[in-house]
Design an enzyme around this catalytic site. Sequence first.
Site, PDB file in Angstrom:
ATOM      1  N   ASN A  11      -0.875  -3.711  11.743  1.00 42.42           N
ATOM      2  CA  ASN A  11      -1.097  -4.903  10.920  1.00 42.42           C
ATOM      3  C   ASN A  11       0.261  -5.540  10.598  1.00 42.42           C
ATOM      4  O   ASN A  11       1.078  -4.959   9.876  1.00 42.42           O
ATOM      5  CB  ASN A  11      -1.847  -4.479   9.644  1.00 42.42           C
ATOM      6  N   GLU A  42      -8.598   5.714  15.840  1.00 39.03           N
ATOM      7  CA  GLU A  42      -9.808   5.389  15.087  1.00 39.03           C
ATOM      8  C   GLU A  42      -9.693   5.987  13.683  1.00 39.03           C
ATOM      9  O   GLU A  42      -9.280   7.147  13.543  1.00 39.03           O
ATOM     10  CB  GLU A  42     -11.021   5.993  15.806  1.00 39.03           C
ATOM     11  N   ASP A  71      -2.812   3.687   4.437  1.00 36.16           N
ATOM     12  CA  ASP A  71      -4.210   3.274   4.455  1.00 36.16           C
ATOM     13  C   ASP A  71      -4.479   2.691   3.078  1.00 36.16           C
ATOM     14  O   ASP A  71      -4.153   3.299   2.054  1.00 36.16           O
ATOM     15  CB  ASP A  71      -5.152   4.433   4.750  1.00 36.16           C
ATOM     16  N   GLY A 155      -4.873 -10.742   3.450  1.00 33.94           N
ATOM     17  CA  GLY A 155      -6.089 -10.007   3.085  1.00 33.94           C
ATOM     18  C   GLY A 155      -6.770 -10.564   1.840  1.00 33.94           C
ATOM     19  O   GLY A 155      -7.042 -11.766   1.733  1.00 33.94           O
ATOM     20  N   ARG A 183       0.953  -1.077  -2.919  1.00 32.36           N
ATOM     21  CA  ARG A 183       1.877  -0.688  -1.834  1.00 32.36           C
ATOM     22  C   ARG A 183       3.284  -0.515  -2.398  1.00 32.36           C
ATOM     23  O   ARG A 183       4.017   0.397  -1.989  1.00 32.36           O
ATOM     24  CB  ARG A 183       1.840  -1.740  -0.714  1.00 32.36           C
TER      25      ARG A 183
END
Length: 198
Positions: A11, A42, A71, A155, A183
């Site tokens: 990303n 995945e 994540d 986002g 973050r």
Amino acid sequence: MPKPLLIGTANLDKKKELIALLAGLNWDVKSLADLHPVDAPEETGSTFEANALLKAQFYAAHFQLPCVADDSGLEVDALGGAPGVYSARYAGPGCTYDDNNEKLLDELAQAVWHERSARFVCCAAYAEPAGLSHVVRGTVEGHIATDCYGDDGFGYDPVFVPAGHEQTFAEMTATQKHALSHRGNAFRAMKAFLETVQ
Ligand code: ITT
């Protein structure tokens, strides 16, 4: 000679934030764009911790380099914590950030302010090819706005108003967002850890 540290994210918006948040470290920070192309793993975990570790371990093993990955996502209380670990694909496969925000605003159309509480979560993982790993969690509490506001960030930033503030993350500068964000909190802790394993 600084050791190489790979930022394991596909990303580009996250990559930009991680480069800013890791600035000043005595590591030679590299991104996936500096290496040969590889498909992202995945995300089969059911928690942010599990998926962060899975990504860091995957890229560390594949490139034989120490790696940090994150994540992250949005937990909305009125939706039982959704979209959670499914934040990236909330509106379905191949969806855009706008699709996700539109779906979220639709789901909350009847909710008044105190029913719109939410938090961003970021789990940051460090993994070495030989096996050492470390995971930290950062959060920021807030509310979901009634429409999209602002053009910065990425986002869900246009719909997220951090607690104690009146602007969304997308109306703030990157520096203001990093000082408050999930973050920012996770990677300030990760940076302190990275200084100890250099
Ligand atoms: P990588 O797995 O390659 O890192 P990704 O986008 O798939 O990229 P995640 O699985 O962690 O990453 O999903 C994170 C999603 O959560 C992201 O796509 C946004 O929709 C949302 N998100 C995370 N951090 C955010 C932030 O700071 N601002 C706005 N939305 C954010």
